[in-house]
Design an enzyme around this catalytic site. Structure first.
Site, PDB file in Angstrom:
ATOM      1  N   LYS A 151     -19.358  21.357 -41.690  1.00 30.86           N
ATOM      2  CA  LYS A 151     -17.974  21.422 -41.253  1.00 30.86           C
ATOM      3  C   LYS A 151     -17.123  20.486 -42.113  1.00 30.86           C
ATOM      4  CE  LYS A 151     -15.551  20.923 -36.764  1.00 30.86           C
ATOM      5  NZ  LYS A 151     -15.796  20.488 -35.358  1.00 30.86           N
ATOM      6  N   SER A 232     -14.365  23.819 -32.221  1.00 28.70           N
ATOM      7  CA  SER A 232     -13.676  23.833 -33.505  1.00 28.70           C
ATOM      8  C   SER A 232     -14.598  24.071 -34.701  1.00 28.70           C
ATOM      9  CB  SER A 232     -12.943  22.497 -33.716  1.00 28.70           C
ATOM     10  OG  SER A 232     -13.848  21.406 -33.712  1.00 28.70           O
ATOM     11  N   SER A 256     -17.070  21.795 -29.044  1.00 30.68           N
ATOM     12  CA  SER A 256     -16.907  22.306 -30.405  1.00 30.68           C
ATOM     13  C   SER A 256     -18.203  22.698 -31.100  1.00 30.68           C
ATOM     14  CB  SER A 256     -16.153  21.281 -31.264  1.00 30.68           C
ATOM     15  OG  SER A 256     -14.808  21.214 -30.870  1.00 30.68           O
TER      16      SER A 256
END
Length: 604
Positions: A151, A232, A256
């Site tokens: 990420k 996310s 997330s």
């Protein structure tokens, strides 16, 4: 010298093409005569666009829309880490070939799902180096040569950016690798690049398009490209789901990891806060942030967890794990379906299950019956005593305390103060940037409203409908840890720990402890409770919603640093799924709405 460079370039191109071209590719070698060369090059005109180079519209809404070509005769789709190591160990594949095939898969799918934000420019040289190590007899472990993504809020001290999807941090230079990245490099894993995400890990806005960032664009789930892909850590989950890389890292403050994992039919493992270091991770809340893996099988997530967990002097929360974690990793706790004969699980029906829709309830309860048939005891009604004050009937709500009239009982009270202080500390270590505070970020977004959506829609952009109200709320807190802050922190911990998950886990027969709570993770109130507690949770793929085509999973919740229990029982359930012939397991995506590009995505 010019002639030599031209020859080297031509041969390098041929070498890479020989690695990259799938077997069905129709382009054939042709002689290209020039005044200086008789070199043979590959024809650049594509005679047959199907099935790999372009999605065939006649195959829309089927798993065949984006078929994955074989990789030098090897079926790479859904391949596990163990299988890939067998292929590389026996000489059937090299890491270079493997990574090249994954790169082809990224090229094939990324215009559609946008799971990748940035490619590591050094991936080929790293792969070559890892292959040389293997040839010399050095294999670092199960992740040696395995391609992965991280990420874009996890720092890498290399040629890639670390920006949380925001242009505000473009060009900034991190002081060092994040701890988890240094561990993966040491384990021999091959970093392909950075995955897309919800900008600033969802902290910046309270009404936004999940999976969107200014720098990365809109990430989409390959199961339904029009709907919320989960966030996310959206690209991390979507790319693993689409077989673009073997595993990925994500981060979680509140949902997330679990949310995008279950909405992309992959395994997501959210560890106890303090099991994996947050050093080098763009922060949100020191009390809730954690780093965890995504993979297509549970065993693969455990391989990754073993590589990244451990104490780190730069994150003092990780010191709490000393004496509570195994010295030889979590792989030793993997079991089979036969272990379920000794398992006792709890179902907090009124706390969470009643909020799952009928499709999910029916399929998840079918799996529960399968678990019971395997010998497990499942107790219904193991409710969280604190459910009325920590579980919002209207769905996930991290300001539920304020909604009830008590900001001193709200998670958001804590998170917005933590962010103000934590982001300042993170930014203070960056070089080559003038962004040093939340105030700087807010000003940047306002100055670049057309790209960053600094103001609410319609002045800003529709992806950030409420502008940057999350940042503004954090700024208004001033980072002041006052009485309200500490009351909220204490309330949140007590109600989700002692009077929450721990209390429910104590509702076994005769007051014995349950082995895990089984929950529907598509219900946001489940992972929200685990997030506030800082406790571990995992989600396993189970089914696909009949109406939307979106996946959902089965969640397992436990207490702090009880990852060994999570590993034991999640692996047993996964083995049951894989060996019983049930339909209740991971299935391939059907790419609904593959040509649609709506922003914001629909929140269904």
């Amino acid at each position: 010298m010019g002639m030599l460079i031209a020859w080297i370039g031509a041969f390098a191109l041929l070498f890479i093409q020989s690695l990259a071209l799938p077997e069905k590719y129709t382009a054939s070698p042709i002689d290209v005569r020039s005044p200086w060369s008789n070199a043979t090059e590959y024809q650049q005109i594509l005679d047959d666009p199907f099935p790999y180079e372009f999605p065939d519209q006649d195959l829309a809404e089927t798993t065949a829309l984006f078929p994955m070509p074989k990789c030098h005769g090897i079926t790479l789709e859904e391949a596990t880490i163990d299988q890939l190591q067998d292929y590389m160990g026996s000489g059937l594949l090299t890491s270079t070939q493997l990574a090249t095939c994954y790169m082809n898969r990224i090229y094939q799918t990324d215009d559609y799902i946008n799971s990748v934000l940035e490619i590591n420019p050094d991936w080929l040289s790293i792969a070559t180096s890892l292959d040389a190590e293997r040839s010399s007899g050095k294999v670092r472990g199960p992740l040696h040569g395995i391609p992965y993504m991280v990420k874009d809020n996890i720092a890498t001290r290399d040629k890639m950016e670390t920006t949380a999807g925001s242009y505000a941090l473009l060009g900034s230079i991190v002081p060092r690798d994040a701890f988890v990245i240094s561990r993966l490099r040491a384990a021999g894993a091959l970093l392909l690049g950075k995955a897309t995400l919800s900008e600033w890990a969802d902290m910046r806005s309270n009404n936004y398009s999940e999976g969107y960032s200014a720098r990365g664009g809109q990430a989409r789930s390959p199961y339904n490209l029009t709907l919320n892909p989960g966030g996310s850590s959206s690209g991390s989950a979507a790319g693993v789901a689409a077989n673009c890389f073997t595993f990925a890292l994500g981060t979680e403050t509140d949902g997330s990891i679990i949310n995008p994992a279950e909405r992309n039919a992959v395994v997501g493992f959210k560890p106890t806060v303090g099991l994996t270091s947050r050093a080098g991770v763009i922060p949100e809340s020191i009390h809730q942030d954690t780093v965890g893996p995504f993979a297509r099988t549970f065993r693969d997530t455990v391989y990754v967890l073993d590589a990244i967990y451990g104490p780190d002097p730069r994150d003092n929360y990780t010191l709490a794990q000393i004496g509570q974690t195994p010295t030889d990793g979590y792989l030793q706790f993997l079991t089979s379906r036969h272990a379920l004969q000794n398992a006792t699980f709890g179902i907090p029906w009124s706390t969470s299950w009643i909020y799952a829709d009928e499709d999910q309830q029916n399929m998840l309860l079918e799996l529960i019956e399968l678990i019971k048939d395997a010998g497990a005891t499942v107790i219904n009604g193991t409710e969280l005593p604190s459910a009325s004050v920590v579980v919002s009937p209207g769905g996930w709500n991290w300001d539920f305390g304020t909604t009830r009239g008590y900001p001193n009982e709200s998670e958001y009270t804590v998170v917005k103060v933590d962010f103000y202080n934590n982001i300042r500390d993170y930014l203070s270590e960056l070089n080559n940037t003038n962004i040093k505070s939340i105030e700087d970020i807010i000003a940047y977004n306002e100055d670049n409203d057309g790209s960053e959506g600094g103001f609410p829609w319609p002045r800003g952009i529709p992806a950030f409908y409420s502008g940057q109200d999350g940042f503004i709320a954090s700024q208004e807190s001033g980072g002041v840890m006052d009485e309200t802050y500490y009351q909220a922190l204490g309330f949140m911990h007590r109600m989700t720990r002692e009077e929450g998950i721990d209390a429910a886990l104590g509702m076994g027969p005769g007051g014995s402890k349950l082995d895990a709570l089984l929950v529907p993770p598509d219900v946001g109130q489940t992972y929200q409770v685990a997030a506030q507690a800082g406790y571990p949770m995992v989600t396993l793929p189970v089914g696909v919603h009949g109406e939307t085509g979106m996946p959902f999973g089965l969640g397992l919740m436990q207490s702090a640093f009880q990852e060994d229990q999570i590993v034991k029982w999640a692996s047993a359930i996964e083995d049951l799924q894989m060996s019983s012939g049930t339909r209740l397991k991971r299935t391939l995506p059907k790419w609904y709405g593959y040509l649609e590009k709506n922003v914001p995505v629909f929140n269904l």
